[in-house]
Design an enzyme around this catalytic site. Structure first.
Site, short mmCIF file in Angstrom:
data_model
loop_
_atom_site.label_atom_id
_atom_site.label_comp_id
_atom_site.label_asym_id
_atom_site.label_seq_id
_atom_site.Cartn_x
_atom_site.Cartn_y
_atom_site.Cartn_z
N SER A 127 0.54 -1.19 -0.32
CA SER A 127 -0.04 -0.29 0.09
C SER A 127 0.99 1.41 0.13
O SER A 127 1.78 1.35 1.16
CB SER A 127 -0.43 -0.15 0.88
OG SER A 127 -1.85 1.28 1.47
N LYS A 150 -1.74 -1.04 -5.17
CA LYS A 150 -2.62 -0.10 -3.46
C LYS A 150 -2.16 1.05 -4.08
O LYS A 150 -1.28 2.09 -2.75
CB LYS A 150 -3.28 -0.47 -2.46
CG LYS A 150 -3.91 -0.05 -1.77
CD LYS A 150 -4.71 -0.21 -0.06
CE LYS A 150 -4.77 0.08 0.65
NZ LYS A 150 -5.13 0.31 2.30
N LYS A 157 -2.82 5.47 -2.94
CA LYS A 157 -4.49 5.81 -2.50
C LYS A 157 -4.56 7.39 -3.40
O LYS A 157 -4.20 7.99 -4.31
CB LYS A 157 -4.08 6.72 -1.53
CG LYS A 157 -3.23 5.91 -0.08
CD LYS A 157 -4.21 5.54 0.80
CE LYS A 157 -3.61 4.29 1.49
NZ LYS A 157 -5.48 4.01 2.33
N ASP A 159 -7.41 2.93 -3.43
CA ASP A 159 -7.82 3.64 -1.95
C ASP A 159 -8.42 4.96 -1.45
O ASP A 159 -7.17 5.70 -2.01
CB ASP A 159 -6.92 2.16 -0.82
CG ASP A 159 -7.81 3.01 0.52
OD1 ASP A 159 -9.18 3.39 0.24
OD2 ASP A 159 -7.50 2.81 1.17
N GLU A 178 -11.25 0.84 -2.88
CA GLU A 178 -11.26 0.56 -1.88
C GLU A 178 -11.78 2.23 -1.58
O GLU A 178 -11.06 3.39 -1.76
CB GLU A 178 -10.08 0.75 -1.01
CG GLU A 178 -10.30 -0.03 0.33
CD GLU A 178 -9.30 -0.34 1.06
OE1 GLU A 178 -8.01 -0.38 0.63
OE2 GLU A 178 -9.03 -0.32 2.11
N ASP A 231 -13.65 -0.61 3.27
CA ASP A 231 -12.98 -0.76 5.02
C ASP A 231 -13.52 -0.25 5.35
O ASP A 231 -14.20 -0.85 6.52
CB ASP A 231 -11.44 -0.03 3.81
CG ASP A 231 -10.89 0.74 5.42
OD1 ASP A 231 -10.66 -0.12 6.61
OD2 ASP A 231 -9.16 0.47 4.94
N LYS A 263 -10.39 -5.89 8.78
CA LYS A 263 -8.25 -5.48 9.69
C LYS A 263 -9.57 -5.85 11.61
O LYS A 263 -10.52 -5.47 11.18
CB LYS A 263 -8.43 -3.72 9.73
CG LYS A 263 -8.23 -3.22 8.29
CD LYS A 263 -7.74 -1.88 8.28
CE LYS A 263 -7.45 -1.71 6.95
NZ LYS A 263 -7.48 -0.41 7.04
N GLY A 313 -3.61 -3.36 6.94
CA GLY A 313 -3.51 -3.06 7.60
C GLY A 313 -3.32 -2.01 8.41
O GLY A 313 -4.38 -1.19 7.31
#
Ligand SMILES: O=C(O)CCC(=O)C1=CC=C[C@@H](O)[C@@H]1C(=O)O
Ligand SMILES: [Mg+2]
Length: 371
Positions: free
Chosen positions: A138, A164, A166, A191, A216, A241, A265, A293
């Site tokens: 990520s 991943k 952002k 995400d 996400e 998430d 998570k 994570g």
């Protein structure tokens, strides 16, 4: 066999990430958190890690609320009630609303303690069957696209199974287009950490052109209704998430069609017991799952590895190797990613030893509670 806890220690640590981690709502570099150490009558030591950040930007919890809830409510519940198995703890804590990261930290230490008493691995204790887990990386928002591409290259070379990215308004479509043009076949996901609303539907539809594995949490952090509308309008699978904080949240989201993927998570859902229930529900409903994570140190990372060993985790998780985050971790050996794979340890409990020298080095304060 009952677990006879004698002492719980709350160790407060502060560790500096190798690189600042930037998302649509802020940057983290110095991470404060708790290592929970539960000691039993046979001198077994079980460890858990709290994952709340110092500011409530991801969920409502913070390092300080975690401390308050653990110290003033959760530890007293354990002291005042009889219980025999870590599976009972989530129910025992249900008189306290929300505060899932505080609950997960304590429950995690008890799960590790239980597995060590039984002389089995944490993975085995929760029903894990995989001996290897696939991991992705990520990457936070980078200052320039060149830097992002450099980082992607590094992790692709190291064998990570997916990347991943952002995204946030203004750093989305063009960024993904650029990355996709350099990596036509790479499994990529984005995400948004709730940075968009349904008003952005036309923009979000454009993502369909880039064959993303998923997007996400594009919309509100507690929403499942607008996500259902969005999922009907786009082909890119939505992964939830922030919106999933319990088994019921997952059930409702699945019923409404709000997502095709869930990022589990333990901290967000209140512990391993609830995480496993959500896992089982997703398996029954053919919903893809992976382990998220929270920029954990070694103890939390070890818990994530055990969770990811459950058979239903069918997509690579955000459990990168220790060296991605820290100059030195607090466990021995550190978590190593070998060509995109982590070997699930089979020693008792979390399967990694605590590096006590490092634990002391990063410790800011410590409290203990006797039973
Ligand atoms: O490497 C990791 O631990 C995952 C990091 C990561 O993507 C996240 C950590 C914490 C909060 C968020 O910004 C984010 C996430 O939303 O999954
Ligand atoms: Mg996320």
């Amino acid at each position: 066999m009952s677990i006879n806890v004698k002492t719980i220690h709350l160790h407060k640590l502060k560790m500096r990430l190798n690189h600042p981690f930037t998302t649509s709502f802020g940057t983290v570099q110095d991470k404060e958190f708790f290592i929970i150490e539960a000691v039993d009558d046979k001198a077994n030591h079980g460890y858990g890690e709290s994952v709340a950040f110092s500011t409530p930007w991801y969920t409502e919890e913070t390092v300080m609320t975690t401390e308050h809830i653990m110290e003033d409510f959760l530890i007293p519940i354990l002291q005042q009630n009889s219980w025999n198995h870590p599976k009972e703890i989530h129910q025992l804590f249900s008189s306290i609303k929300q505060n899932n990261m505080a609950k997960a930290a304590i429950e995690g230490a008890i799960w590790d303690l239980y597995a060590k008493r039984e002389n089995i691995s944490l993975s085995q204790a929760i029903g894990g069957t995989k001996s290897e887990i696939d991991v992705g990386i990520s990457l936070g928002i980078q200052p320039t696209t060149e830097e992002l591409l450099k980082k992607i290259n590094h992790y692709v070379q190291a064998g990570y199974k997916r990347v991943k990215l952002k995204i946030k308004p203004g750093q989305d479509i063009d960024l993904i287009r650029e990355v996709r043009s350099h990596y036509p076949n790479l499994p990529i996901m984005a995400d948004a950490n709730s940075a968009y609303t349904l008003k952005d539907i036309d923009l979000l539809k454009q993502l369909d052109a880039f064959d993303l594995m998923m997007i996400e949490q594009p919309l509100g952090s507690d929403d499942i209704v607008d996500h259902a509308k969005l999922q009907k309008a786009i082909n890119t699978p939505i992964c939830l998430d922030e919106s999933i904080t319990s088994y019921d949240d997952a059930r409702w989201a699945i019923e409404l069609g709000s997502c095709k993927v869930i990022n589990i998570k333990t901290g967000r859902v209140g512990g391993l017991t609830e995480a496993k229930r959500i896992h089982d529900l997703c398996v029954e409903n053919n919903v893809d799952i992976w382990c998220g994570g929270m920029l954990e140190a070694g103890v939390g990372r070890a818990h994530n590895i055990a969770l990811s060993s459950l058979a239903g985790f069918n997509l690579p998780g955000d459990t990168a190797g220790s060296s991605h985050y820290w100059k030195e971790d607090i466990i021995k050996p550190e978590v190593i990613v070998d060509n995109g794979v982590i070997h699930v340890p089979d020693g008792p409990g979390i399967g990694y030893d605590i590096n006590h020298e490092k634990l002391e080095q990063f410790m800011m304060a410590s409290k203990e509670f006797h039973f």
